[in-house]
Design a protein around this motif. Structure first.
Motif, mmCIF file in Angstrom:
data_model
loop_
_atom_site.group_PDB
_atom_site.id
_atom_site.type_symbol
_atom_site.label_atom_id
_atom_site.label_comp_id
_atom_site.label_asym_id
_atom_site.label_seq_id
_atom_site.Cartn_x
_atom_site.Cartn_y
_atom_site.Cartn_z
ATOM 1 N N GLU A 1 49.681 32.871 46.100
ATOM 2 C CA GLU A 1 48.997 31.675 45.604
ATOM 3 C C GLU A 1 47.988 32.057 44.532
ATOM 4 N N ARG A 2 48.134 31.457 43.361
ATOM 5 C CA ARG A 2 47.277 31.787 42.241
ATOM 6 C C ARG A 2 45.861 31.271 42.434
ATOM 7 N N ALA A 3 44.892 32.093 42.016
ATOM 8 C CA ALA A 3 43.489 31.689 42.116
ATOM 9 C C ALA A 3 43.211 30.565 41.136
ATOM 10 N N PRO A 4 42.366 29.608 41.510
ATOM 11 C CA PRO A 4 42.018 28.527 40.576
ATOM 12 C C PRO A 4 41.097 29.050 39.473
ATOM 13 N N TYR A 5 40.696 28.151 38.606
ATOM 14 C CA TYR A 5 39.772 28.539 37.551
ATOM 15 C C TYR A 5 38.476 29.092 38.140
ATOM 16 N N TYR A 6 37.848 29.981 37.391
ATOM 17 C CA TYR A 6 36.494 30.403 37.747
ATOM 18 C C TYR A 6 35.534 29.222 37.585
ATOM 19 N N SER A 7 34.356 29.363 38.164
ATOM 20 C CA SER A 7 33.253 28.460 37.846
ATOM 21 C C SER A 7 32.356 29.185 36.847
ATOM 22 N N VAL A 8 31.539 28.442 36.138
ATOM 23 C CA VAL A 8 30.620 29.062 35.182
ATOM 24 C C VAL A 8 29.670 30.007 35.905
ATOM 25 N N THR B 1 31.296 45.456 41.506
ATOM 26 C CA THR B 1 32.546 45.753 42.208
ATOM 27 C C THR B 1 33.345 46.890 41.585
ATOM 28 N N PHE B 2 32.824 47.499 40.492
ATOM 29 C CA PHE B 2 33.559 48.579 39.809
ATOM 30 C C PHE B 2 34.990 48.137 39.501
ATOM 31 N N SER B 3 35.120 46.963 38.906
ATOM 32 C CA SER B 3 36.451 46.437 38.582
ATOM 33 C C SER B 3 36.378 45.659 37.278
ATOM 34 N N GLU B 4 37.545 45.464 36.669
ATOM 35 C CA GLU B 4 37.593 44.637 35.477
ATOM 36 C C GLU B 4 37.070 43.240 35.803
ATOM 37 N N SER B 5 36.294 42.690 34.904
ATOM 38 C CA SER B 5 35.745 41.356 35.144
ATOM 39 C C SER B 5 36.765 40.287 34.783
ATOM 40 N N ARG B 6 36.549 39.090 35.289
ATOM 41 C CA ARG B 6 37.342 37.892 34.950
ATOM 42 C C ARG B 6 38.811 38.004 35.346
ATOM 43 N N GLN B 7 39.096 38.727 36.435
ATOM 44 C CA GLN B 7 40.466 38.810 36.921
ATOM 45 C C GLN B 7 40.771 37.614 37.809
ATOM 46 N N ARG B 8 41.879 36.960 37.549
ATOM 47 C CA ARG B 8 42.218 35.762 38.330
ATOM 48 C C ARG B 8 42.756 36.131 39.710
ATOM 49 N N GLY B 9 43.826 36.912 39.768
ATOM 50 C CA GLY B 9 44.360 37.359 41.044
ATOM 51 C C GLY B 9 44.940 36.237 41.886
ATOM 52 N N ILE C 1 42.774 38.776 45.763
ATOM 53 C CA ILE C 1 43.791 39.833 45.818
ATOM 54 C C ILE C 1 44.179 40.168 44.380
ATOM 55 N N LEU C 2 43.900 41.396 43.957
ATOM 56 C CA LEU C 2 44.144 41.794 42.579
ATOM 57 C C LEU C 2 45.575 42.253 42.356
ATOM 58 N N ASN C 3 46.131 42.949 43.359
ATOM 59 C CA ASN C 3 47.457 43.536 43.159
ATOM 60 C C ASN C 3 48.077 43.826 44.510
ATOM 61 N N ILE C 4 49.404 44.015 44.535
ATOM 62 C CA ILE C 4 50.111 44.368 45.764
ATOM 63 C C ILE C 4 51.048 45.533 45.488
ATOM 64 N N ASN C 5 51.457 46.225 46.551
ATOM 65 C CA ASN C 5 52.367 47.357 46.416
ATOM 66 C C ASN C 5 53.162 47.517 47.700
ATOM 67 N N PHE D 1 45.229 45.310 47.015
ATOM 68 C CA PHE D 1 43.921 45.604 46.434
ATOM 69 C C PHE D 1 43.112 44.315 46.502
ATOM 70 N N VAL D 2 42.035 44.331 47.291
ATOM 71 C CA VAL D 2 41.275 43.108 47.551
ATOM 72 C C VAL D 2 39.844 43.272 47.042
ATOM 73 N N LYS D 3 39.431 42.349 46.163
ATOM 74 C CA LYS D 3 38.071 42.385 45.633
ATOM 75 C C LYS D 3 37.170 41.520 46.488
ATOM 76 N N GLU D 4 36.197 42.173 47.111
ATOM 77 C CA GLU D 4 35.187 41.475 47.898
ATOM 78 C C GLU D 4 33.888 41.433 47.099
#
Length: 799
Positions: free
Chosen positions: A58-65, A84-92, A118-122, A133-136
């Motif tokens: 399930e795709r993440a909705p839009y970010y909020s400001v 979070t030591f991760s790329e910013s603005r990732q939808r996931g 959830i950023l990615n699966i394997n 890969f889960v961004k908390e």
């Protein structure tokens, strides 16, 4: 001299305060537009390697400001979230459903923390486990789910370093390798508000032209932040916990050898650059064993700033990788012309070499190419494919060869990059004994399976074919049929010819099917509904027409539900386009896309306004054609005007478009196009220009497909810059730009300065800055406001 002063003043001033600017509270577009913009889209589908399982993501909705306002660092061309030591603005993804392909039983996977992404699966090699890969809130962690369960469990408390994205390698079905934040990393560097000295850059007489880049390092403090956040270590993780391999540094890439015993590691290091991004930084390339012991340093690559021009590349070894058909053999490419074919004429442009563990022997030549090499597709000791290409001529050539043989490669396919009709497609690959992808072929190594987009005068009709290398004969095994557009998502069984396809039509969204080609049996796997029920009845037609010089063009026309030209008369028109360069008129004339696709509406689409009673012309072709020694941009403006006039003429002749109420719009290079059309024609009542560049002297070392510098072709740069014609604007122009645009060349100053120039000449213009947005927009509030601004502008000046 006047132009030179414009260039210097614009580059010196980094920002400007717009007179009479005001902060307008966020607005929303009309209900019919908002409903479509916020529609819940169908999930993304992923299959296990054994095809027993299907994931619906399930795709993440839009970010909020408020989410965009979270801390963000922009370092060496990359934007990260330091928390979070991760790329910013990732939808996931925000939800996962596991589906049994045989029983159709669906189970929602639980166990993910609230508000996590959830950023990615394997999938594991045996397809019985899934790693997420889960961004908390405080970092990225690995979670594991066993397919016999529906519970995701945190695999380790080690935080992943995802500043370069996510990387994971299976050593076996129970153990993985990944990049983690080093333990005991300490606190992030703290900068002083008091400067410690001047920032100095120097050049010692060597030409080092570089295109304009965003988010570069600026000072020593930026360097310290870069080292802190981008440093990672390679760790092993299994059910018992984690173990460091001891490999630590700014690791830009890591890959596991096919025999699972060696690692190829790329580390960047100082001296860093303030004029190019991390991809150009000095790099050490080495091979270690699986436990981190250094086997050999393969190469030291210094800072790379490639020469300007067609087909230039790094003068140093590049494109390293493991041969997937060998236990532990590295291959790479070396330019024979020092990376600059214009200065150094050589018989062969590139040679691909290889070296086998323990890397003590002399490197061996694998194959050489007369054009620039763009990759090898490995099969086995008897068959591999090499693709070479020329950016100058657009020629693409694929040949087959026997790795290491003295015989020249045998050409298979040769066509222009713009010639979709003669593109045979891509070869099918399968996993071998090393769990690596290699060419699928028969025992005689004389047949390939090709997956093609199936471009034709009737549009794209994808197909699967069997290609005989010896006879150079292509036999189509399956092809999609009207009224559907159907693509092959996976080849489930290449022997039995069982495939998984994604099928759609004008009225049906994408759904997945299993097809047995030999028996012609079809089984539907998904049944996703139309996410835009309010669009029912809207008509869609791909039209063809010619411009004044005879070049064939196409566009997709949308008309409101229930529209009758006899009853309703002519409609106001919105044209949406993006110019593209071509080397020949024949390639330009080819039909692109398909008339049978379902209309998916992204936030940047013009299709919203068919609901407001407009005729929408989407994907209006705006080709810029060169050839015969003439570069496409040499007559950019003249061709652009011809394209627009042809589109206006055809929509008038169809009897549906009111050419006294025309609007034009586009994003990025499409915005640049829009501004040019408003200063060079009087066709349009209004223009919508989002995140564009309007003064080409601010991108003096090339842009898009233009490889000449400003000083080599000043007349081209000036003629293509609508900024230079700010006193000639016709119609009303709406400029929209993301405040933090990260795209090369489209700095916000482009819109700021253009607005000032237009305002100074009394033009009708409005400039909207979307807070915290990049080149693409992602916050719900900003997107709805952008749609509101566009709708208000069209209603006021067009409808």
């Amino acid at each position: 001299m006047k132009i030179k002063n414009i260039f210097l003043s614009a580059t010196i001033l980094a920002s400007t305060v717009i007179a009479n600017a005001q902060e307008l509270p966020y607005q929303e577009p009309p209900k019919e537009i908002k409903e479509i913009a916020l529609a819940k889209l169908s999930p993304i589908i992923d299959f296990s390697e054994d095809y027993k399982w299907m994931l619906q993501l399930e795709r993440a909705p839009y970010y909020s400001v408020s989410e965009l306002a979270q801390p963000e660092l922009r370092l060496a061309g990359i934007r990260i979230n330091p928390e979070t030591f991760s790329e910013s603005r990732q939808r996931g993804y925000v939800g996962v459903t596991l589906v049994n392909m045989e029983t159709k039983l669906e189970r929602v996977i639980e166990g993910f923390p609230d508000q996590s992404i959830i950023l990615n699966i394997n999938w594991s090699p045996q397809s019985d486990k899934i790693i997420f890969f889960v961004k908390e809130g405080d970092g990225v962690y690995l979670y594991q789910c066993i397919t016999t369960d529906n519970k995701a469990v945190k695999l380790s408390n080690r935080k992943i370093n995802a500043c370069f994205g996510t990387s994971l390698f299976w050593i076996n079905n129970n153990e993985i390798l990944t990049l983690a934040i080093p333990e005991n990393i300490g606190n992030a560097p703290v900068g002083s508000t008091v400067p410690q000295g001047a920032i100095v850059q120097e050049n010692s007489g060597k030409a080092q032209a570089a295109r304009t880049y965003q988010d570069l390092l600026k000072n020593k403090f930026d360097e310290s932040l870069f080292d802190y956040y981008f440093t990672s270590e390679i760790i092993k993780i299994n059910n018992q916990g984690s173990l460091s391999t001891g490999i630590k540094g700014v690791i830009t890439s890591v890959s596991l050898s096919p025999n699972k015993e060696l690692l190829f590691v790329e580390k960047t290091h100082k001296p860093y650059s303030y004029i190019v991004p991390i991809s150009n930084f000095p790099t050490t390339l080495s091979v270690t064993d699986i436990n981190g012991k250094l086997i050999k340093t393969i190469a030291e690559i210094p800072l790379v700033i490639t020469a300007m021009g067609y087909d230039t590349t790094s003068p140093y070894p590049r494109n390293f990788g493991w041969r997937p058909d060998k236990p532990a053999t590295l291959f790479w490419t070396e330019a024979q012309d020092n990376g600059d074919p214009k200065k150094n004429k050589t018989e062969y442009a590139d040679i691909i070499y290889q070296q086998t563990f323990p890397f003590t022997d002399v490197k061996k030549e694998v194959v050489k190419t007369k054009l620039r090499s763009y990759g090898v597709q490995w099969g086995n000791d008897s068959l591999a494919l090499i693709t070479e290409s020329s950016a100058a001529t657009r020629l693409v050539k694929t040949s087959c060869f026997k790795p290491g043989s003295d015989k020249d490669p045998v050409p298979l396919f040769e066509f222009s990059r713009d010639d979709n009709y003669n593109n045979p497609g891509r070869p099918h690959v399968v996993k071998n004994q090393y769990d690596k992808y290699v060419l699928y072929t028969n025992k005689k190594n004389n047949q390939l399976l090709l997956l093609s987009d199936g471009a034709s005068p009737e549009g794209n009709m994808p197909y699967l074919s069997l290609y005989d290398i010896t006879k150079k004969k292509n036999t189509i095994l399956w092809r999609c049929k009207a009224p559907y557009y159907e693509t092959i998502s996976r080849i489930k069984d290449p022997v039995k010819l069982e495939i998984i396809t994604a099928r759609q039509s004008i009225t049906e969204p994408v759904n997945f099917f299993i097809r047995q080609i030999k028996s012609n049996k079809v089984k539907q796997l998904t049944n996703f509904p139309n996410p835009y029920p309010s669009m029912k009845g809207v008509s869609k037609e791909q039209i063809r027409y010619k411009r004044e010089d005879g070049v064939d063009l196409t566009a997709t026309v949308y008309l409101p539900a229930g529209y009758s030209k006899e009853k309703d008369g002519r409609l106001p028109v919105i044209m949406w386009a993006y110019p593209r360069e071509y080397k020949s008129a024949s390639d330009t004339a080819q039909v692109r896309g398909s008339k049978y696709t379902f209309t998916s509406i992204s936030y940047g689409s013009p299709i919203f306004w068919v609901k407001k009673g407009y005729c929408v012309m989407d994907n209006v072709e705006m080709p810029i054609v060169g050839g015969n020694g003439v570069e496409p941009n040499d007559n950019f403006t003249e061709q652009l005007v011809m394209n627009a006039e042809a589109a206006a003429k055809v929509i008038h002749e169809m009897g549906v478009g009111d050419t006294s109420r025309l609007a034009v719009g586009g994003h990025s290079y499409g915005a640049f196009m829009t501004a040019n059309l408003l200063v060079h024609t009087n066709l349009f009542k209004a223009g919508i220009a989002r995140s564009g560049a309007y003064n080409r002297t601010l991108t003096p070392f090339g842009f898009q497909a233009e490889t000449r510098t400003y000083w080599q072709a000043p007349e081209v740069y000036n003629a293509m810059s609508p900024f230079m014609y700010a006193d000639k604007l016709n119609g009303a122009l709406l400029l929209i730009h993301g405040e933090l645009d990260n795209n090369s060349g489209t700095f916000p100053i482009q819109s700021e300065r253009f607005f000032q120039a237009l305002k100074g000449h009394g033009a009708t213009v409005r400039y909207v800055v979307l807070p915290l947005e990049s080149h693409g927009y992602s916050a719900k509030e900003n997107i709805l406001h952008m749609l509101y601004e566009t709708d208000s502008w069209l209603e006021k000046y067009v409808k």
